[in-house]
Write a protein that holds these residues in place. Structure first.
Motif, short mmCIF file in Angstrom:
data_model
loop_
_atom_site.label_atom_id
_atom_site.label_comp_id
_atom_site.label_asym_id
_atom_site.label_seq_id
_atom_site.Cartn_x
_atom_site.Cartn_y
_atom_site.Cartn_z
N ALA A 108 -33.73 -78.51 -31.87
CA ALA A 108 -33.61 -77.18 -31.26
C ALA A 108 -32.33 -77.07 -30.44
N ILE A 109 -32.01 -78.12 -29.70
CA ILE A 109 -30.76 -78.10 -28.91
C ILE A 109 -29.55 -78.01 -29.84
N LYS A 110 -29.60 -78.76 -30.96
CA LYS A 110 -28.49 -78.72 -31.91
C LYS A 110 -28.35 -77.33 -32.53
N LEU A 111 -29.49 -76.72 -32.89
CA LEU A 111 -29.43 -75.38 -33.48
C LEU A 111 -28.94 -74.35 -32.48
N GLN A 112 -29.35 -74.49 -31.22
CA GLN A 112 -28.85 -73.57 -30.20
C GLN A 112 -27.34 -73.70 -30.04
N GLN A 113 -26.85 -74.93 -30.08
CA GLN A 113 -25.40 -75.13 -30.00
C GLN A 113 -24.69 -74.51 -31.20
N GLU A 114 -25.29 -74.67 -32.40
CA GLU A 114 -24.70 -74.06 -33.58
C GLU A 114 -24.70 -72.54 -33.47
N VAL A 115 -25.78 -71.98 -32.93
CA VAL A 115 -25.83 -70.52 -32.75
C VAL A 115 -24.73 -70.06 -31.80
N ARG A 116 -24.54 -70.79 -30.71
CA ARG A 116 -23.48 -70.42 -29.77
C ARG A 116 -22.10 -70.53 -30.43
N ASP A 117 -21.91 -71.59 -31.23
CA ASP A 117 -20.63 -71.74 -31.92
C ASP A 117 -20.41 -70.61 -32.92
N LYS A 118 -21.47 -70.24 -33.65
CA LYS A 118 -21.35 -69.15 -34.62
C LYS A 118 -21.05 -67.83 -33.92
#
Length: 229
Positions: A108-118
């Motif tokens: 979940a933390i990784k996906l949140q970081q990916e969302v912020r990057d996107k």
């Protein structure tokens, strides 16, 4: 010594014992006293027997209670072992769930970081489009990758459809599946008096020579000798 004692005329062979015999009343009193003592002894013996029976009964009860206690102890030990096994299994399941939860949290933390990057990348692309600039090379590469994937999926779908059609054709009666090059099995007669319909060759089909293979490179071309007349 034996002769002296066996001689009846010898007065010294006997010896009188001292004392006096009790009178009959004294003997009666003595007998009564002995009877009383005997009765007392019998009473004590009866008391001892009763006490022994009571102690035997108590010991039997204690022994039965001890046996019951052994059975209860065995049952409690079995239940304790079962509970320990259940606790161990539940602990292992709990540890597995905790590990899975940790993995899910990391994901979940990784996906949140990916969302912020996107989101940040989307803002950059939007600002470049607003300024009239072309999108970054990453977008172009991503689009090319998507187009390539779509093309590969389309080719794979066509290949599957072709394979399904071939299998359907192979299921038809009289179909022979082969990878050989097709050869003519009939000819059209050139006779003027017959109809131009295909006629099978029969047993004398024309021979089709095979194409030269790669091993022909090992053979040299023949030399043509001049003919002298």
């Amino acid at each position: 010594m034996e002769e002296i004692i066996a001689d009846p005329a010898n007065e010294s062979r006997k010896r009188d014992l001292g004392g006096k015999d009790p009178s009959p009343p004294e003997l009666l009193r003595k007998i009564e006293q002995l009877e009383i003592e005997l009765v007392q002894k019998e009473e004590k013996l009866l008391e001892t027997d009763l006490l022994y029976e009571h102690l035997s009964w108590l010991l039997s009860r204690v022994h039965a209670a001890a046996e019951d206690g052994k059975q209860d102890t065995l049952l409690i030990a079995k239940r304790t072992n079962d509970m320990k096994k259940k606790i161990k299994v539940r602990t292992q399941k709990m540890m597995a769930l905790v590990a899975e939860l940790s993995m899910q949290q990391a994901l979940a933390i990784k996906l949140q970081q990916e969302v912020r990057d996107k989101e940040q990348f989307l803002m950059i692309v939007s600002s470049r489009i607003d300024q009239g600039l072309p999108p970054p090379e990453e977008i172009e590469n991503e689009c090319l990758k998507i187009l390539c994937d779509e093309k590969m999926q389309k080719e794979a779908a066509e290949a599957r459809a072709k394979h399904a059609a071939e299998e359907e054709q192979a299921a038809a009666p009289g179909y022979i599946r082969t990878t050989a090059e097709p050869r003519p099995t009939a000819y059209i007669p050139s006779d003027e008096h017959t109809l131009p319909l295909p006629r099978p060759y029969g047993a004398l089909a024309p021979f089709k020579p095979t194409e030269p293979g790669a091993n022909m490179r090992h053979f040299g071309k023949p030399l043509v000798k001049p003919i002298q007349v």
